[in-house]
Design an enzyme around this catalytic site. Sequence first.
Site: not given
Length: 385
Positions: A129, A251, A275, A313
Amino acid sequence: MDYKVFTGARIFDGDRFHEDSALVIGNGRIHAITGINDVPDNAETIQLKGGVLSPGFIDAQVNGGGGRMLNDEPSPASMYMIAEGHRPYGTTSLLPTLITDVAAATTAAIDAAIEAVKANRGVAGLHLEGPHLAPARKGAHLAELMRPVEDSDVKTFIRAREAIGTLLVTMAAEQVTERQVQALSEGGVIVSIGHSDCTAEAADARFDAGARGVTHLFNAMSQMGHRAPGLVGAAIDHPAPWCGIIADGHHVEPTALRVALRAKRGEGRLFFVTDAMSLVGTDLPTFTLNGRTVYRTKGGYCSKLTLDDGTLAGSDVDMASTIRYGVNILELPLAEALRMATSYPARFLRLADRGHLAPGMRADLVHINDGIEVTETWISGQASA
């Protein structure tokens, strides 16, 4: 052949449920789903206490777990540690994910993945990523390390894919040309558009060139407006891309996810990713990301991970919790929520030997109870320690 027979639970084969059936495996592979009276003689029987027996969960985006970030030490040992940290939550295959870093870290992660995939310990490939992301949509990544894709990068990624087997690379549309996307796709690299401030037209052009996915839909990308659909609009409307979603209550608002789930067009589907960061599977309050402290704040559906300035994060969610979120908050039928953690990511990643319980497939399994809590997992028919 030495057979094992699983009985006592509903069987989800990656598409639909089988009632009053048994799953037969042998030599680490699926043999058959049969009637409970049609199992092989002298087979070892594993009696489950209700619930559902499903293909093991597959996670295409895992930055860390069990106390380790891949960026901390891009090594096979780190990859095994991350996989073991997620296995209690039903994940039997994952792609360790290296976020934007220096070139040496990328090289080390590729070398580590080549070895780790061979070990059959839950590492199914590698996800890079970055660093080919857009500074305008950097999220928690370091903008100073971001750069455009060069033709030498294309060659490096294709060679890495050939050695690893499965290589997923997230790139911003602004940082990669259509020609480069086509070359990568033809070389077997799975290109996912993400961390991008692109127009819908730019995204569509890269999907047409072979980009197969969109990384964490809605997050770190141009949003959908009625005259500027952005990457979000293109991802939902174009039939090709598969879209990972982070369903953790932080998110993306559930309303947006429910709308996207109803609207997604074409072969590509929405599927779950965590994630996840290193804190999954630990009680630690903080960790370090590229020299910056990330804080764990408890509350909500799961804990929230943020930098000093409040930037999200990564997540603190595991795959079983994500499936529960899908059923309880996103109002998905259990079968669809399970597909989003099994057969859909398998299809996106072209993992042809997993994600379904069909003859010849890997016997990667998870048993969940009626509360969608994991009771046991198996990789190639071997139970977790």
